[in-house]
Design a protein around this motif. Structure first.
Motif, PDB file in Angstrom:
ATOM      1  N   ASP A 364       0.975  -1.125   0.124  1.00 27.45           N
ATOM      2  CA  ASP A 364       0.052  -0.078   0.098  1.00 27.45           C
ATOM      3  C   ASP A 364       0.783   1.157   0.101  1.00 27.45           C
ATOM      4  OD1 ASP A 364      -1.828   2.144   0.305  1.00 27.45           O
ATOM      5  OD2 ASP A 364      -2.833   1.025   2.090  1.00 27.45           O
ATOM      6  N   SER A 366      -0.348   4.237  -1.208  1.00 26.89           N
ATOM      7  CA  SER A 366      -1.246   5.364  -1.582  1.00 26.89           C
ATOM      8  C   SER A 366      -1.094   6.511  -0.728  1.00 26.89           C
ATOM      9  CB  SER A 366      -2.922   4.836  -1.416  1.00 26.89           C
ATOM     10  OG  SER A 366      -3.174   4.455  -0.345  1.00 26.89           O
ATOM     11  N   TRP A 386      -2.048  -1.132  -3.504  1.00 22.54           N
ATOM     12  CA  TRP A 386      -2.916   0.309  -3.429  1.00 22.54           C
ATOM     13  C   TRP A 386      -2.188   1.500  -3.902  1.00 22.54           C
ATOM     14  CZ3 TRP A 386      -7.696  -1.183  -3.018  1.00 22.54           C
ATOM     15  CH2 TRP A 386      -8.203  -2.489  -2.347  1.00 22.54           C
ATOM     16  N   GLN A 391      -9.292   3.450  -5.406  1.00 20.96           N
ATOM     17  CA  GLN A 391      -9.290   2.420  -5.911  1.00 20.96           C
ATOM     18  C   GLN A 391     -10.512   1.562  -5.681  1.00 20.96           C
ATOM     19  OE1 GLN A 391      -4.610   1.606  -5.842  1.00 20.96           O
ATOM     20  NE2 GLN A 391      -5.788  -0.480  -6.780  1.00 20.96           N
TER      21      GLN A 391
END
Length: 522
Positions: A364, A366, A386, A391
Motif C-alpha cells: 500500500d 497510496s 494500493w 481504487q
C-alpha cells in the motif's frame, strides 16, 4: 406384582449438577438431596436473587459458580464451605464480601468480576492457597495492604477498576505470573514491582503513567508488556534487560524515541509503537532478529534505518501516516515481508530493491508523491497494490514509460503520478467505472498496440511550473465515463470508415494508427 425400579432412581451419589441457563428464580430443593456427594454446582445465567442458607450445607462442594445472576448479598455462611476450590460470583450485584470468606481455606480460584465491590476484606489475605483472583470491571479503589500474604497467587486480574496505587506488599507475590491492572487510575508504579521475579505477562494499558521504573526491566521472565494508552514520554534505557520479552506494546503514548537497548531483545516478535511522536528508529532495531510484526502508524518518522533489512522474519510492516520521504534500499532484505503499508507519507520513489522481498503480497503506497513505480515490481506476486484511496480493485493495469532523466523504464497507470486528493472517497464509483470501461473496450487491435501507444503522461520540462509538486509526472484530466464512450464510438467509426474507403490490407496499419491516436487521447 412388583416392578423393578431403574437403578438411576436409586442412585443418590451425584457429584455434578449443571443448572446453567435454566431461567431459575430460586435454587431447586432437589439439589439438597445430594448433600453427601455433590462436589460441583453450576447455576450460572439464571435469575437468582439470593443464595439460601441450606445451599451452604453442601459441605462437599469443591466448585460453585453462580455468575450472571442478580445476587445482591453473599451470606456469611459461605465460610462453611471449607473444601471449596473454585468460586465464581462474577456479574452479580454483590457490594461486599463477608469477612469469614477467609474460612474457605481450600479456595484456589475466585472470580468477583462485574460486581459493585469497593474493597476486599482484610481477612481475604488469609486464603493461603489462592492461585487465581479475578476482580475485573468493578469499582475497586484499593487493595488490602496485606495482599502479599497470598503467596501462592499465580494470576491476578484487576482490569477496569479505579485503583490509584499498588501496595508495596504486592512485591511479595514471588509466584505471580500474570498481572493485569489495565484501565485503572494509576499515575505511578512502585519500584518494588521489579521483585515479581516470576512475572510473564504484565498489562498496564489505559492508565496515566508518565514513566516506568527501571527496576521493572529486572524481570527476566517477562514475555508480554503492554504499556499502551498511557502518557509515557520515554522508555528506560534498561529496557534491554527484558531478555525474554516477545511482545512490547507502547501504542498511544508520547514517545519521542525508542532506546538503543531494544536491540538486546533477541526474542522480541511484536513491537507496536503507533500513535506516538517518534521521529526515527534506532539502528539497533535490526538486531531484533525474531521480529515478525512492526507497527509504526501515525508517528513523525522521516526515514527507516538501513538495518531494517536484517529483519529476516518480519512479515508485517506498517508505516502509514508518517513523514517518510524515502525508503532504504535494504528494505528488500526483509525476505519474509508479506504486508508492507506506507500510506499517506511523502515518498517520491520506491526502491527497485523492494522486489527482493519475494514473499510480498500486499503493498500500500497510496497517498504519497510517486510519479511512477519501478519495473522490478512486476517480478513480485502481488495480490493487492494500493495506489489510491479511490481504487475499486486491489490491482490496476499498468503500462511502461521512460524516465527522460535516468532513461530507465518505469510503470505508470491512470493514478500515476500521484496527486493530493481533496475529494476523499467520493471518486470511488468514478474510478471503478473508468477501469471497467477501459478494460471492457479492448479488442484484438487495441491489445496489439496498447503497449506502443503514445502515453498521455509526460515529464515536466525545465522551466515549467507545477504549484502542487514540481518535478513530478503529470497526466491530463481524466474524462467522465460518458465522454469516454463517445470517444470510443467516434474512434471505431473513424477506423471503419477508413477501412471501407481504402479497402486495402496494405493500408491497415495506417488506419489503425489513426484510430489509436484518437483513442489514446482518452
Amino acid at each position: 406384582m412388583f416392578h423393578c425400579i431403574p437403578l438411576w432412581r436409586c442412585n443418590r451419589h451425584v457429584e455434578t449438577i449443571d443448572k446453567r441457563h435454566c431461567t431459575l428464580n430460586y435454587v431447586p430443593d432437589e439439589i439438597y438431596r445430594y448433600a453427601r456427594s455433590l462436589e460441583e454446582l453450576m447455576l450460572d445465567a439464571n435469575q437468582l436473587r439470593d443464595l439460601p442458607k441450606p445451599l451452604f450445607q453442601l459441605l462437599k462442594l469443591r466448585k460453585l459458580t453462580v455468575s450472571d445472576n442478580e445476587i445482591a448479598r453473599l451470606p456469611s455462611e459461605i465460610g462453611n464451605l471449607t473444601e471449596l476450590v473454585e468460586l465464581d460470583l462474577s456479574r452479580n450485584d454483590i457490594i461486599e464480601l463477608p469477612e469469614n470468606i477467609s474460612n474457605c481455606k481450600s479456595l484456589q480460584v475466585a472470580d468477583f468480576s462485574g460486581n459493585p465491590l469497593l474493597r476486599l476484606p482484610e481477612s481475604f489475605a488469609q486464603l493461603q492457597h489462592l492461585t487465581t483472583l479475578s476482580i475485573n470491571d468493578i469499582s475497586l479503589q484499593t487493595l488490602p495492604e496485606n495482599i502479599g500474604s497470598l503467596s501462592y497467587l499465580v494470576s491476578l486480574e484487576l482490569r477496569e477498576n479505579v485503583l490509584t496505587f499498588l501496595p508495596e506488599s504486592l512485591s511479595q507475590l514471588h509466584k505471580l505470573e500474570e498481572l493485569d491492572i489495565g484501565n485503572n487510575e494509576l499515575y505511578k508504579l512502585p519500584q518494588s514491582i521489579g521483585c515479581l521475579i516470576s512475572l510473564k505477562n504484565l498489562w498496564l494499558d489505559g492508565n496515566h503513567l508518565s514513566e516506568i521504573p527501571a527496576e521493572l526491566c529486572n524481570i527476566k521472565s517477562l514475555l508480554c508488556l503492554d504499556l499502551s494508552e498511557n502518557k509515557l514520554e520515554f522508555l528506560p534505557e534498561e529496557l534491554g534487560g527484558l531478555v525474554s520479552l516477545t511482545d512490547l506494546l507502547v501504542s498511544q503514548n508520547s514517545l519521542e524515541y525508542i532506546p538503543e537497548s531494544i536491540g538486546k531483545l533477541k526474542n522480541l516478535s511484536i513491537l507496536k509503537a503507533d500513535l506516538n511522536k517518534l521521529t526515527l528508529l534506532p539502528e539497533t532495531i535490526g538486531n531484533c532478529e525474531s521480529l515478525t510484526e512492526l507497527v509504526l502508524t501515525e508517528n513523525q518518522i522521516q526515514t527507516l534505518p538501513a538495518s531494517i533489512g536484517k529483519l529476516k522474519r518480519l512479515s508485517n510492516l506498517n508505516c502509514d501516516r508518517n513523514n517518510l520521504t524515502l525508503l532504504p534500499k535494504q528494505i528488500g532484505g526483509c525476505s519474509s515481508l508479506n504486508v508492507f503499508t506506507v500510506r499517506d507519507n511523502y515518498l517520491k520513489k520506491i526502491p527497485p530493491e523492494l522486489s527482493q522481498a519475494t514473499e510480498l503480497h500486499v503493498l500500500d503506497v497510496s497517498g504519497n508523491r510517486l510519479p511512477y513505480l519501478p519495473m522490478s515490481l512486476t517480478t513480485l506476486h502481488l495480490k493487492a497494490l494500493w495506489l489510491s484511496e479511490n481504487q475499486s480493485k486491489p490491482l490496476l493495469t499498468f503500462q511502461t514509460d521512460e524516465d527522460p532523466d535516468s532513461g530507465e523504464k518505469v510503470l505508470t497507470c491512470v493514478v500515476l503520478p500521484q496527486q493530493p486528493s481533496d475529494s476523499g472517497y467520493d471518486n470511488l464509483a468514478r474510478f471503478g467505472a473508468l477501469e471497467s470501461l477501459v478494460n471492457g473496450m479492448a479488442d484484438e487491435a487495441w491489445d496489439g498496440k496498447a503497449m506502443n501507444r503514445i502515453s498521455s503522461i509526460h515529464f515536466l520540462d525545465e522551466g515549467e511550473d507545477d504549484d502542487d509538486d514540481p518535478g513530478t509526472l503529470l497526466r491530463r484530466a481524466t474524462p467522465h465515463p460518458g465522454e469516454l464512450k463517445t470517444m470510443k464510438k467516434a474512434a471505431e467509426n473513424l477506423r471503419n470508415d477508413l477501412n471501407a474507403a481504402k479497402g486495402l490490407d496494405s493500408n491497415k496499419n495506417e488506419v489503425n494508427n489513426a484510430a489509436d491516436g484518437v483513442t489514446t487521447s482518452v
